[in-house]
Scaffold this active site. Structure first.
Site: not given
Lengths: 570, 249
Positions: A122, A235, A237, A251, A254, A285, A350, A385
């Protein structure tokens, strides 16, 4: 003590029944405390169920070189070194046992061929570290914790909203709230209170958060005199659905860009040509996010304030095969066929890194007897995060909070509840019914969300933040005069009038902190201060109530001990 | 040009003690609208089709992504999740009613705590002493995990109980969700310790013998859990257990 209301007494009262709240309850019960859990919705339905990716823990089942040290290093680097280092250390060390424990309790993790928990890669994690249960890890975690809690006999007060924390002198004494269905008031007397209420997404128009995430716990703690930490770190997205309403905020992975999705503005231009002609849609991003932001700010955004992301030029079968869950989700929830039509996307709120300031070891706030864990607490994630670190946060610090709260309850005497405090809490709640004129809370909420989305969103600039503070003053004024129709029996307008107060408090804390931090770090991006600032890298923002005023101060980040410093220098 | 609208007919009941009535609404259509987002719009301006001021509709909902299981209700007579009920796919006026087999709380909100009681009765958990560290859990092959994965998908929505002809006060039948959880935990390496107790719980009042194999449960489950397969598996286990019981008594 007032006896006009239904009263419940507990050693430990937990507000919120998501992953952190349930884990805290299990630990406090195991240590002999009488535990009550209060939640706004039904047991097992908390926002945690929506977590998909997995839970990060350095089990080293797949990559044997992993261990707590690389996990700690990744977490600190992701948080741009603003993290509470002790929390990051405890989290990296203890998440392994917390996952094993979930496995013991029956969580059905995906498996390696030799029968261990499978782990996947991840973003931001050096090794394959995320333990997962398909793409519904959060649901499995809640189901497991809920079954365990039910076995241990936890008392759950469902569909109940807490509106005020009660104090006995400086220390915590309990909480006051109402039953959402009937509107009746209820008071809880407790030696320890743990706040596990999650995030604040509902202050923004576009958010992946559920209706419950209105910042209640942070506002309750702030009102009770606790400190809030680093509230500027929210945060976003960069690509969430902005339309239609049925999927707003969800969401958009990507992978859509990875598979060939094209970004266009309302004029049909592929605007990435202007910002990153080489990589185009495959740019990083933050560049993509900023490009969409610029297009919208300059008036070339889509009707609902986003950009178009289109994958429909690819064969339908290809899209369905490469993006199966995306295809099904949007088709089922809002009849959007991504093989045929473009998606309308924009930044979606988010996760909240900031929150209630706590001690790393005990999760105790600056108010004796008041604890906080999970998204409502701050420190672990610093300025940003990493994916997977939120589910592990819930169980590591949920457990620590439950343990410390149970121990605290053993040491202190039963608190006294001040009748006048209860009366004040009651008066505040009934005020919206007394307004003869005044507007609907929905109108004020809508304006707050629009304002936060456009002025305190993914990119920030001084003028916008100053305007936002002025707007917040007006919104606060309007919120004191909202009028509610009907009775206290299940009245969403009345509930919103109350939640609005919490959202205004946290919105102000976010805005003030964002204005103060004159640099860009992690999730906090200042257009007017694009780089890191050395001085700001050494300090945290703290928000605290002084009388009726919100005060902001900076405190020095505690220095790292040499052994951890060495780890980070490697 | 008149704007496109959506017509809804919603069953209202302020409390269990009063008679229900129907309120009709006609609200502006939005693309991709579902029954929950329609009721959110009604809440911001609760006025019926005839212009009568009313109160917002009470219902349970949370995630709006069909993963939390809160918003089960009857839509045009059929039990389903309201967050994925797209208004364009229903004949109008869309009738919305509470689940019929659970005690009513208010409007579309019902008390589904019987599911928790049933799960308690069959001990749907892995019994471990949580006060000390046990290390890793039991190893499990990917095949075992994959077999049980669908069963752990249950979102506790109770739709399988609502649609079951046998789930009623006369039979006290526990329903498919609970039996499926028994299948899940009986198969778990540590959870199997309680297998006998779970099977005994399913032999008594409202037990697995009440199942009439109508198959409504498996057809209605929003998570497509193979509920009838679970029931067959557990029924087999119950039969074996009852034979064992005869010989051990």
């Amino acid at each position: 003590m007032s006896d006009r209301f239904e009263t419940h007494e507990h050693d430990v009262l937990i507000i919120g029944a998501g992953g952190a709240g349930l884990r805290a309850a299990i630990e406090a019960l195991a240590h002999g405390a009488k535990v009550g859990v209060v939640c706004k919705s039904l047991l097992g339905k908390a926002h945690t169920v929506m977590a998909e990716g997995g839970i990060a823990a350095a089990m080293a089942n797949v990559d044997s070189a992993d261990g707590w040290i690389p996990h700690f290093r990744d977490t600190m680097r992701g948080g741009k070194m603003l993290n509470n280092w002790r929390m990051a250390q405890l989290h990296a060390q203890e998440s392994i046992d917390r996952v094993k424990e979930l496995e013991q309790w029956g969580a059905l993790f995906d498996r390696t061929s030799d029968g261990n928990i499978l782990q996947r890669a991840f973003g931001g994690h050096t090794f394959k570290r995320l333990c997962h249960v398909g793409d519904r890890t959060g649901l499995e975690m809640i189901r497991t914790l809920q079954d365990r809690g039910v076995e241990m006999g936890v008392d759950v007060y469902m569909e109940c909203t807490i509106t005020k924390l009660l104090k006995d002198g400086d220390r915590i004494a309990g909480a006051f709230g109402y039953w959402r269905e009937q509107g009746r008031f209820v008071q809880f007397k407790a030696k320890s209170v743990i706040i596990c209420t999650g995030g604040i997404g509902k202050s923004w128009k576009i958010t992946s958060n559920s209706w419950e995430c209105t910042g209640d716990g942070m506002a309750l703690a702030y009102d009770a005199g606790a400190e809030l930490l680093d509230m500027e770190f929210v945060q976003f997205h960069p690509t969430g659905m902005v339309w239609p309403p049925g999927v707003q905020g969800i969401l958009v992975t990507e992978a859509v860009r990875g598979e060939g999705g094209l970004l266009t503005n309302k004029l049909g231009e592929r605007f990435m040509q202007k910002y990153d002609p080489k990589k185009m849609e495959l740019s990083t991003r933050d560049v993509v996010a900023r490009s969409i932001y610029t297009e919208v700010k300059e008036g070339r955004g889509s009707e609902h304030g986003g950009a178009f992301l289109d994958i429909s030029h690819k064969p339908a079968e290809y899209v369905k095969q490469k993006l199966p869950s995306m295809y099904h989700q949007f088709k089922e929830l809002a009849d959007v066929d991504i093989t045929k039509q473009p998606m309308e996307v924009g930044p979606t709120c988010h996760y909240m890194m900031g929150g209630i300031r706590v001690e790393a070891e005990t999760a105790q706030t600056t108010v004796p007897g008041l604890f906080a864990a999970g998204e409502a607490a701050a420190g672990l994630h610093g300025a940003n995060r990493l994916g997977g670190n939120s589910l592990s946060d819930l169980v590591v610090f949920g457990r620590r909070a439950g343990l410390a709260a149970a121990e605290h309850a053993k040491k202190v005497s039963a608190p006294n509840i001040d009748a006048s405090e209860i009366e004040r809490a009651e008066r505040e709640m009934l005020a919206p019914f007394d307004q003869s004129a005044g507007e609907s809370p929905y109108a004020v909420h809508r304006d707050l969300q629009d304002m936060m989305q456009s002025l305190v969103g993914i990119f920030r600039v001084e003028d916008d933040l100053k305007t936002a503070l002025a707007e917040l003053d007006k919104l606060k004024e309007r919120a004191t005069k909202v009028r509610v129709e009907g009775s206290r029996m299940f009245n969403p307008g009345w509930h919103l009038a109350r939640d609005l107060q919490c959202m205004l408090t946290v919105s102000e804390a976010v805005t003030r902190s964002a204005l103060a931090r004159k640099e860009s770090r992690g999730a906090h991006s200042r257009i007017d201060y694009p780089g890191l600032d050395e001085q700001w890298g050494k300090q945290n923002n703290i928000t605290k109530r002084e009388g009726e005023t919100m005060m902001l101060k900076q405190v020095a980040r505690p220095p790292l001990p040499d052994d951890l410093k060495k780890i980070l220098d490697e | 040009m008149p704007e496109k609208t959506v017509k809804l007919k919603i069953k209202r009941q302020a409390s269990p003690n009063v008679e229900p009535h129907w309120d009709e609404f006609e609200i502006p259509w939005k693309s991709g609208m579902n029954v929950i987002s329609a009721m959110m719009d009604i809440a911001t301006n609760p006025v019926t089709k005839d212009g009568q001021q009313t109160t917002p509709i009470a219902y349970d909902s949370n995630c709006l992504e069909e993963i939390c299981g809160s918003c089960a209700m009857l839509i045009n007579g059929k039990a389903r999740m309201a967050c994925s009920a797209l208004v364009d796919r229903f004949e109008q006026p869309i009738t919305v009613e509470p689940l019929s087999k659970f005690p009513l709380v208010r409007d579309l909100s019902v008390d589904r705590s019987v599911l928790f009681e049933n799960l308690k009765a069959v001990k749907a958990w892995v019994p471990v002493d949580g006060t000390y560290d046990l290390g890793s859990g039991p190893r499990m092959t990917p095949q075992q995990q994959e077999q049980n994965y669908p069963l752990s998908n249950c979102i506790s929505c109770t739709i399988c109980m609502e649609v079951c002809p046998q789930f009623n006060e006369e039979t006290n039948f526990v329903g498919a969700a609970t039996i499926s959880q028994v299948a899940l935990f009986n198969d778990h390496p540590t959870g199997a310790v309680l297998k006998e107790e779970r099977l005994h719980a399913l032999m008594g009042d409202g037990g697995i013998h009440e199942c009439g194999y109508a198959q409504n449960c498996v057809e209605s489950c929003p998570k497509e859990i193979p509920l009838t397969r679970s029931i067959s598996r557990v029924a087999g286990q119950v039969m074996v257990q009852s034979i064992k019981d005869i010989f051990s008594s």
